[in-house]
Scaffold this motif. Structure first.
Motif, PDB file in Angstrom:
ATOM      1  N   GLY A 157      56.925  35.425  31.173  1.00 14.73           N
ATOM      2  CA  GLY A 157      55.604  35.936  30.814  1.00 14.73           C
ATOM      3  C   GLY A 157      55.059  36.744  31.986  1.00 14.73           C
ATOM      4  N   PHE A 158      53.862  37.257  31.837  1.00  5.68           N
ATOM      5  CA  PHE A 158      53.264  38.050  32.918  1.00  5.68           C
ATOM      6  C   PHE A 158      52.462  37.167  33.866  1.00  5.68           C
ATOM      7  N   TRP A 159      52.798  37.271  35.148  1.00  8.07           N
ATOM      8  CA  TRP A 159      52.013  36.671  36.221  1.00  8.07           C
ATOM      9  C   TRP A 159      51.121  37.782  36.764  1.00  8.07           C
ATOM     10  N   TYR A 160      49.834  37.482  36.972  1.00 11.87           N
ATOM     11  CA  TYR A 160      48.935  38.557  37.400  1.00 11.87           C
ATOM     12  C   TYR A 160      47.976  38.103  38.488  1.00 11.87           C
ATOM     13  N   ASN A 161      47.515  39.090  39.230  1.00  9.26           N
ATOM     14  CA  ASN A 161      46.606  38.875  40.349  1.00  9.26           C
ATOM     15  C   ASN A 161      45.171  39.069  39.850  1.00  9.26           C
ATOM     16  N   LYS A 162      44.448  37.958  39.721  1.00 14.04           N
ATOM     17  CA  LYS A 162      43.089  38.010  39.159  1.00 14.04           C
ATOM     18  C   LYS A 162      42.148  38.891  39.990  1.00 14.04           C
ATOM     19  N   ALA A 163      42.328  38.852  41.308  1.00 11.13           N
ATOM     20  CA  ALA A 163      41.451  39.644  42.197  1.00 11.13           C
ATOM     21  C   ALA A 163      41.663  41.140  41.968  1.00 11.13           C
ATOM     22  N   LEU A 164      42.928  41.554  41.804  1.00 14.24           N
ATOM     23  CA  LEU A 164      43.208  42.981  41.572  1.00 14.24           C
ATOM     24  C   LEU A 164      42.742  43.417  40.185  1.00 14.24           C
ATOM     25  N   PHE A 165      42.856  42.536  39.200  1.00 13.14           N
ATOM     26  CA  PHE A 165      42.340  42.852  37.856  1.00 13.14           C
ATOM     27  C   PHE A 165      40.832  43.085  37.935  1.00 13.14           C
ATOM     28  N   LYS A 166      40.164  42.208  38.655  1.00  9.49           N
ATOM     29  CA  LYS A 166      38.698  42.298  38.797  1.00  9.49           C
ATOM     30  C   LYS A 166      38.319  43.607  39.497  1.00  9.49           C
ATOM     31  N   LEU A 300      46.267  33.628  41.220  1.00  4.91           N
ATOM     32  CA  LEU A 300      47.390  33.859  40.308  1.00  4.91           C
ATOM     33  C   LEU A 300      47.071  33.345  38.910  1.00  4.91           C
ATOM     34  N   GLY A 301      47.337  34.199  37.908  1.00  8.30           N
ATOM     35  CA  GLY A 301      47.148  33.794  36.515  1.00  8.30           C
ATOM     36  C   GLY A 301      48.384  34.132  35.696  1.00  8.30           C
ATOM     37  N   PHE A 302      48.412  33.658  34.455  1.00  6.04           N
ATOM     38  CA  PHE A 302      49.570  33.843  33.575  1.00  6.04           C
ATOM     39  C   PHE A 302      49.103  34.238  32.182  1.00  6.04           C
ATOM     40  N   PHE A 303      49.813  35.200  31.557  1.00  3.25           N
ATOM     41  CA  PHE A 303      49.521  35.504  30.150  1.00  3.25           C
ATOM     42  C   PHE A 303      50.813  35.856  29.415  1.00  3.25           C
ATOM     43  N   PRO A 304      50.871  35.576  28.096  1.00  4.70           N
ATOM     44  CA  PRO A 304      52.099  35.849  27.342  1.00  4.70           C
ATOM     45  C   PRO A 304      52.325  37.340  27.139  1.00  4.70           C
ATOM     46  N   PHE A 305      53.585  37.712  26.891  1.00  6.57           N
ATOM     47  CA  PHE A 305      53.905  39.113  26.643  1.00  6.57           C
ATOM     48  C   PHE A 305      53.123  39.576  25.405  1.00  6.57           C
ATOM     49  N   PRO A 306      52.421  40.715  25.497  1.00  4.93           N
ATOM     50  CA  PRO A 306      51.535  41.155  24.403  1.00  4.93           C
ATOM     51  C   PRO A 306      52.258  41.425  23.080  1.00  4.93           C
ATOM     52  N   ALA A 307      51.495  41.417  22.001  1.00  5.43           N
ATOM     53  CA  ALA A 307      52.022  41.776  20.677  1.00  5.43           C
ATOM     54  C   ALA A 307      52.115  43.295  20.566  1.00  5.43           C
ATOM     55  N   VAL A 308      53.069  43.767  19.778  1.00  4.85           N
ATOM     56  CA  VAL A 308      53.174  45.212  19.512  1.00  4.85           C
ATOM     57  C   VAL A 308      52.547  45.467  18.143  1.00  4.85           C
ATOM     58  N   GLU A 309      51.533  46.346  18.120  1.00  9.88           N
ATOM     59  CA  GLU A 309      50.840  46.626  16.863  1.00  9.88           C
ATOM     60  C   GLU A 309      51.828  47.096  15.797  1.00  9.88           C
ATOM     61  N   GLY A 310      51.752  46.498  14.621  1.00 11.12           N
ATOM     62  CA  GLY A 310      52.637  46.886  13.519  1.00 11.12           C
ATOM     63  C   GLY A 310      54.034  46.312  13.625  1.00 11.12           C
ATOM     64  N   GLY A 311      54.301  45.539  14.694  1.00  7.77           N
ATOM     65  CA  GLY A 311      55.638  44.957  14.882  1.00  7.77           C
ATOM     66  C   GLY A 311      55.844  43.713  14.032  1.00  7.77           C
ATOM     67  N   LYS A 312      57.106  43.324  13.885  1.00  6.09           N
ATOM     68  CA  LYS A 312      57.436  42.166  13.044  1.00  6.09           C
ATOM     69  C   LYS A 312      57.370  40.844  13.802  1.00  6.09           C
TER      70      LYS A 312
END
Length: 431
Positions: A157-166, A300-312
């Motif tokens: 999954g995606f690991w992300y930097n909360k401070a950089l997102f902010k 450090l935070g975590f989020f699942p790989f995003p959905a693809v619009e219209g994907g199965k």
């Protein structure tokens, strides 16, 4: 745990660093009973835990097992991920595997089983293996027989930097692919490197194509493609087109094509030192980030790989795997005893508390304390589908071609169509 880390071409250097003289390699597996002149049974345990704290924790567990079994000596042989894969391919061809060896299961283990090199553990482990987490065991059950015992399970999954997102004004992680591309653009607009990637090692890039294929074509399409030896379905081509859209945004750190995963200037360090906002990696990522760099702590935070619009595919379908151990055919009873020791609640609690692995023995769940590890486990428990790493699920040559072709797409030398054609060609040749 540097769980899948390293450069295939670095095998000689890695084996030298691991202290592997030719004697250790040629004696791999030893004699059939593992006996020695002093009456001790020596078992060789090959693993890929080369980063701290796992390396030290595992050495301690081997010592504990030896203390409980005075007539057994555990000889540890460690290599980084790619060097290990290369060596195991050579050993499989030579017909001699180590007593106890790391496996991800799937098509690679199947090949070793088909060659008659792996011990059938079904009856010898049943009394204690039955209680282990079901999803963790699946990759090692081939036909209806058990050939490996898991010690870890997890997902990418995606690991992300909360401070950089902010800093970039991003209030929440994206849940769709178009939202993800927007996130990348917002980070770039603030001169923040969006993504860390180990371009030198091809498996981290494969994760993007695999997830996009799952989200676009659906999880069943990947199995069907492998069964039919044909990866050219429109949804799989589109996966490459979506990845191309990301690559065009130039989201990766400077010099990413030459970057390894767990080196001091690699992907994990870039993330752990706050030099990039995201990395797509497994449940071991926080440990390697802290070992290779400073680590991000509560940022450090975590989020699942995003959905693809219209994907199965659905956002609740996950991609990943775990680690397990298998035994060479004819391995001594001490090797089975070691697997039992490693799969006990007491050992699993040590792994969960000290190395951040996810529990494979239900009773060890009480050892979870890190919020991100808990988040990964929650995603995993709620998963509606599970796809094993493609370079393990498929036959070795096919998995390698997936990695190579996707790397070529990321570097700009292959089109999305050429990726699917190359994989199909290799799959047909493997028939």
């Amino acid at each position: 745990m540097g769980d899948r880390a390293l450069s295939r071409r670095g095998f000689l250097a890695a084996s030298a660093a691991a202290g592997l003289g030719m004697t250790a390699l040629s004696a791999c597996g030893g004699d059939s009973d593992g006996g020695s002149s002093d009456g001790k049974t020596t078992i060789e345990w090959w693993n890929i835990s080369t980063t701290e704290p796992t390396k030290t924790v595992w050495a301690g567990l081997a010592k504990k097992f030896e203390a409980q079994n005075p007539k057994v000596k555990v000889k540890i042989v460690q290599m980084e991920n790619d060097a290990y894969k290369s060596k195991m391919t050579a050993l499989t061809a030579s017909g001699k595997l180590p007593d106890i060896f790391h496996t991800w299961g799937g098509g690679v283990l199947q090949q070793q089983v088909d060659a008659g090199l792996v011990e059938d553990l079904t009856d010898r482990t049943k009394p204690w293996a039955d209680g282990m987490l079901s999803v963790a065991k699946q990759a090692y059950i081939l036909g209806d027989k058990t050939y490996g015992i898991p010690f870890d399970i997890g997902m990418i999954g995606f690991w992300y930097n909360k401070a950089l997102f902010k800093q970039a004004g991003i209030t929440a992680p994206p849940t769709t692919w178009s939202g993800f591309l927007d996130t990348v653009k917002k980070l770039k607009a603030k001169n923040i490197t969006p993504i860390a990637l180990a371009g030198k090692e091809k498996w981290p890039g494969m994760y993007y194509w695999a997830y996009l294929a799952m989200r676009t074509a659906g999880i069943d399409a990947l199995k069907k493609a492998n069964d039919d030896k044909d990866f050219t379905a429109p949804g799989l081509v589109q996966a490459g087109q979506h990845l191309q859209d990301l690559v065009k945004l130039q989201p990766f750190q400077k010099g990413f094509l030459g970057a390894a995963y767990s080196t001091p200037t690699g992907q994990a360090a870039t993330m752990g030192n706050g030099k990039a906002a995201m990395e797509l990696m497994g449940q071991w990522a926080p440990v390697v980030e802290a070992d290779s760099g400073k680590g991000l702590g509560s940022d450090l935070g975590f989020f699942p790989f995003p959905a693809v619009e219209g994907g199965k595919g659905a956002i609740t379908e996950v991609f990943g795997g775990g680690g397990g151990h298998a035994l060479r055919k004819g391995a001594p009873q001490a090797a089975v005893d070691f697997l039992k020791f490693f799969a006990s609640e007491a050992t699993d609690l040590v792994l969960v508390k000290k190395t951040n692995t996810l529990p494979v023995v239900p009773g060890a769940e009480k050892g979870l304390s890190d919020p991100n590890t808990k988040a990964v486990q929650a995603q995993l428990k709620a998963a509606t589908g599970f796809q094993l790493y493609l370079d393990q699920a498929y036959a070795p040559a096919v998995g390698q071609e997936v990695n190579d072709s996707v790397a070529a797409l990321i570097s700009g030398s292959k089109s999305p169509e050429q990726v699917t054609q190359s994989i199909s060609k290799t799959a047909k040749e493997e028939q």
